[in-house]
Write a protein that holds these residues in place. Sequence first.
Motif, PDB file in Angstrom:
ATOM      1  N   TRP A   1       0.822  -1.196   0.000  1.00 18.15           N
ATOM      2  CA  TRP A   1       0.000   0.000   0.000  1.00 18.15           C
ATOM      3  C   TRP A   1       0.861   1.252   0.000  1.00 18.15           C
ATOM      4  O   TRP A   1       2.052   1.206   0.286  1.00 18.15           O
ATOM      5  CB  TRP A   1      -0.940   0.009   1.205  1.00 18.15           C
TER       6      TRP A   1
ATOM      7  N   ARG B   1      -7.935  -7.103  -4.410  1.00 15.70           N
ATOM      8  CA  ARG B   1      -7.249  -5.802  -4.411  1.00 15.70           C
ATOM      9  C   ARG B   1      -8.218  -4.677  -4.726  1.00 15.70           C
ATOM     10  O   ARG B   1      -8.233  -3.639  -4.037  1.00 15.70           O
ATOM     11  CB  ARG B   1      -6.124  -5.834  -5.434  1.00 15.70           C
ATOM     12  N   ASP B   2      -9.039  -4.865  -5.763  1.00 13.63           N
ATOM     13  CA  ASP B   2      -9.976  -3.805  -6.139  1.00 13.63           C
ATOM     14  C   ASP B   2     -10.996  -3.549  -5.033  1.00 13.63           C
ATOM     15  O   ASP B   2     -11.366  -2.393  -4.762  1.00 13.63           O
ATOM     16  CB  ASP B   2     -10.694  -4.183  -7.436  1.00 13.63           C
TER      17      ASP B   2
ATOM     18  N   ARG C   1      -9.234  -1.787  -2.216  1.00  8.74           N
ATOM     19  CA  ARG C   1      -8.839  -0.427  -2.629  1.00  8.74           C
ATOM     20  C   ARG C   1      -9.981   0.563  -2.431  1.00  8.74           C
ATOM     21  O   ARG C   1      -9.753   1.711  -2.019  1.00  8.74           O
ATOM     22  CB  ARG C   1      -8.399  -0.466  -4.085  1.00  8.74           C
ATOM     23  N   THR C   2     -11.190   0.109  -2.707  1.00  6.99           N
ATOM     24  CA  THR C   2     -12.342   1.000  -2.532  1.00  6.99           C
ATOM     25  C   THR C   2     -12.488   1.451  -1.080  1.00  6.99           C
ATOM     26  O   THR C   2     -12.724   2.633  -0.790  1.00  6.99           O
ATOM     27  CB  THR C   2     -13.618   0.284  -2.998  1.00  6.99           C
TER      28      THR C   2
ATOM     29  N   ARG D   1      -9.525   3.884   0.237  1.00  6.88           N
ATOM     30  CA  ARG D   1      -9.486   5.287  -0.219  1.00  6.88           C
ATOM     31  C   ARG D   1      -9.982   6.235   0.867  1.00  6.88           C
ATOM     32  O   ARG D   1      -9.594   7.402   0.908  1.00  6.88           O
ATOM     33  CB  ARG D   1     -10.325   5.440  -1.483  1.00  6.88           C
TER      34      ARG D   1
ATOM     35  N   ASP E   1      -3.854   3.906  -1.083  1.00  9.35           N
ATOM     36  CA  ASP E   1      -4.113   3.107  -2.278  1.00  9.35           C
ATOM     37  C   ASP E   1      -3.504   1.717  -2.060  1.00  9.35           C
ATOM     38  O   ASP E   1      -2.320   1.599  -1.712  1.00  9.35           O
ATOM     39  CB  ASP E   1      -3.507   3.761  -3.519  1.00  9.35           C
ATOM     40  N   ILE E   2      -4.310   0.670  -2.269  1.00  7.02           N
ATOM     41  CA  ILE E   2      -3.818  -0.711  -2.202  1.00  7.02           C
ATOM     42  C   ILE E   2      -3.187  -1.028  -3.558  1.00  7.02           C
ATOM     43  O   ILE E   2      -3.880  -1.139  -4.568  1.00  7.02           O
ATOM     44  CB  ILE E   2      -4.938  -1.700  -1.868  1.00  7.02           C
ATOM     45  N   VAL E   3      -1.889  -1.151  -3.572  1.00  8.19           N
ATOM     46  CA  VAL E   3      -1.160  -1.358  -4.832  1.00  8.19           C
ATOM     47  C   VAL E   3      -1.310  -2.787  -5.326  1.00  8.19           C
ATOM     48  O   VAL E   3      -1.542  -3.035  -6.516  1.00  8.19           O
ATOM     49  CB  VAL E   3       0.327  -0.996  -4.651  1.00  8.19           C
ATOM     50  N   ASP E   4      -1.210  -3.748  -4.425  1.00  5.96           N
ATOM     51  CA  ASP E   4      -1.228  -5.151  -4.852  1.00  5.96           C
ATOM     52  C   ASP E   4      -1.637  -6.027  -3.666  1.00  5.96           C
ATOM     53  O   ASP E   4      -1.396  -5.676  -2.505  1.00  5.96           O
ATOM     54  CB  ASP E   4       0.146  -5.579  -5.367  1.00  5.96           C
TER      55      ASP E   4
END
Length: 298
Positions: A94, A149-150, A153-154, A157, A162-165
């Motif tokens: 992150w 991850r997606d 990530r939401t 925020r 930001d969750i990179v991976d």
Amino acid sequence: MQGRWPIIAGAALAVGLFLLANALFIVDERQRALVLQFGQVRGDPVEEPGLYVKAPFIQNVVYFEDRILPLDTRALEVTPLDDRRLVVDAFARWRIVDTIRFRQAVFDEAAAVPRLERILNASLREVLGSVGSDAVLSDERTALMEQIRDDARTSARELGVDIVDVRIRRADLPEQNLQATFERMKAEREREAADERARGAEAAQRVRANADRQAVELVSEARREADVIRGRADAERNAVFAEAFGRDPEFFAFYRSMRAYEGALQGGNSSMVMSPESEFFNYLRNPNGAPAQARPTQ
């Protein structure tokens, strides 16, 4: 008074340097910074490396990492759609993208880790709970990690992060289920092996039966041909004998007697009791086959 000017000048210089030192701050390429005044953010975040100025004493600077940071979570037990529980070990990477929101939401990186771990665990449970365990253990895992991850990530925020991976290190059965699963797999493989052996034995029996049948047929055919050949040979021999007997009956009788002598009069311990007047000895008494004259006794 004149002797005090150097002291005053030195003190002024020291105060000036002190004020300058408290007014300047440096941000390197690995950091981003916020200027705070009485705990409140003043101005925009400082995201570019360089030398900056702030109001001395009444303002202070807090620094945050501008690099990608690790997030290692503890092993988590999830239940996919097929109710086969899995122990999932995952990690994430992150990065802070909204410094002001991050400061307001979690204050610093140490406080952000537990929040992010809860977000990641919730995403793991939600995504992996919507598929079967076979999908988690197959090539579909890559797509599942992107979905996790997606989803994370939401939620992240809201923290200015930001969750990179996201990556799943391993997904195994719980320890108490491993032995039962192993025994079930072993029994299944043993059953398959027994089926294969049974099919092999059946095929071998068919091959042996076919080979035995072919052997019997070949031997019977060979014996039949041998009997036919032997019969033809006997017929030809008898025909030759018959032709020879028809041409010279006396020679044929002589030949038959010689063969009889050859077969009967052999060395060894065999004994034969016959009358001297027997026809068997005709050619021994008289080469012409006539009865031999009685020799006078002395």
